[in-house]
Design a protein around this motif. Structure first.
Motif, PDB file in Angstrom:
ATOM      1  N   ASP A   1      13.561  -2.462  73.459  1.00  0.00           N
ATOM      2  CA  ASP A   1      13.446  -1.094  72.974  1.00  0.00           C
ATOM      3  C   ASP A   1      13.636  -1.145  71.463  1.00  0.00           C
ATOM      4  OD1 ASP A   1      13.226   1.684  72.958  1.00  0.00           O
ATOM      5  OD2 ASP A   1      15.384   1.958  73.183  1.00  0.00           O
ATOM      6  N   SER A   2      12.638  -0.687  70.732  1.00  0.00           N
ATOM      7  CA  SER A   2      12.691  -0.770  69.283  1.00  0.00           C
ATOM      8  C   SER A   2      12.357   0.579  68.661  1.00  0.00           C
ATOM      9  CB  SER A   2      11.696  -1.831  68.802  1.00  0.00           C
ATOM     10  OG  SER A   2      11.798  -2.007  67.411  1.00  0.00           O
ATOM     11  N   ALA A   3      13.083   0.935  67.628  1.00  0.00           N
ATOM     12  CA  ALA A   3      12.833   2.168  66.894  1.00  0.00           C
ATOM     13  C   ALA A   3      12.852   1.858  65.408  1.00  0.00           C
ATOM     14  CB  ALA A   3      13.887   3.215  67.229  1.00  0.00           C
TER      15      ALA A   3
ATOM     16  N   GLY B   1      13.503   1.783  61.709  1.00  0.00           N
ATOM     17  CA  GLY B   1      14.643   2.219  60.929  1.00  0.00           C
ATOM     18  C   GLY B   1      15.966   2.242  61.676  1.00  0.00           C
ATOM     19  N   LYS B   2      15.928   1.980  62.990  1.00  0.00           N
ATOM     20  CA  LYS B   2      17.157   2.007  63.785  1.00  0.00           C
ATOM     21  C   LYS B   2      17.514   0.642  64.349  1.00  0.00           C
ATOM     22  CE  LYS B   2      17.077   6.821  65.014  1.00  0.00           C
ATOM     23  NZ  LYS B   2      17.413   7.799  66.027  1.00  0.00           N
ATOM     24  N   GLY B   3      16.522  -0.186  64.617  1.00  0.00           N
ATOM     25  CA  GLY B   3      16.780  -1.511  65.149  1.00  0.00           C
ATOM     26  C   GLY B   3      16.112  -1.749  66.487  1.00  0.00           C
ATOM     27  N   THR B   4      16.443  -2.870  67.074  1.00  0.00           N
ATOM     28  CA  THR B   4      15.840  -3.310  68.324  1.00  0.00           C
ATOM     29  C   THR B   4      16.924  -3.751  69.286  1.00  0.00           C
ATOM     30  OG1 THR B   4      13.877  -4.051  67.147  1.00  0.00           O
ATOM     31  CG2 THR B   4      14.213  -4.963  69.344  1.00  0.00           C
TER      32      THR B   4
END
Length: 61
Positions: free
Chosen positions: A45-47, A49-52
């Motif tokens: 799960d990756s977003a 600017g938020k990370g993975t």
């Protein structure tokens, strides 16, 4: 957003093994193969600017 290439082995053009240049491109491909050989699965799960987050599921023995 992740694509079908997430687990592909990436061949680096720059063959340096300098940590500043990044990884080898093998990590997730190796993880996926080993986990599948043990009957498990890998979810990512990756977003931006938020990370993975990489989650490994293995069957209970």
């Amino acid at each position: 957003m992740l694509t079908g290439t997430t687990f592909l082995i990436i061949k680096r053009i720059d063959k340096s093994h300098n940590r500043e240049a990044g990884g080898s491109g093998l990590g997730l491909a190796i993880v996926k193969r080993v986990v599948e050989l043990h009957g498990g699965r890998v979810e990512i799960d990756s977003a931006a600017g938020k990370g993975t987050a990489v989650t490994v599921f293995l069957p209970a023995m």
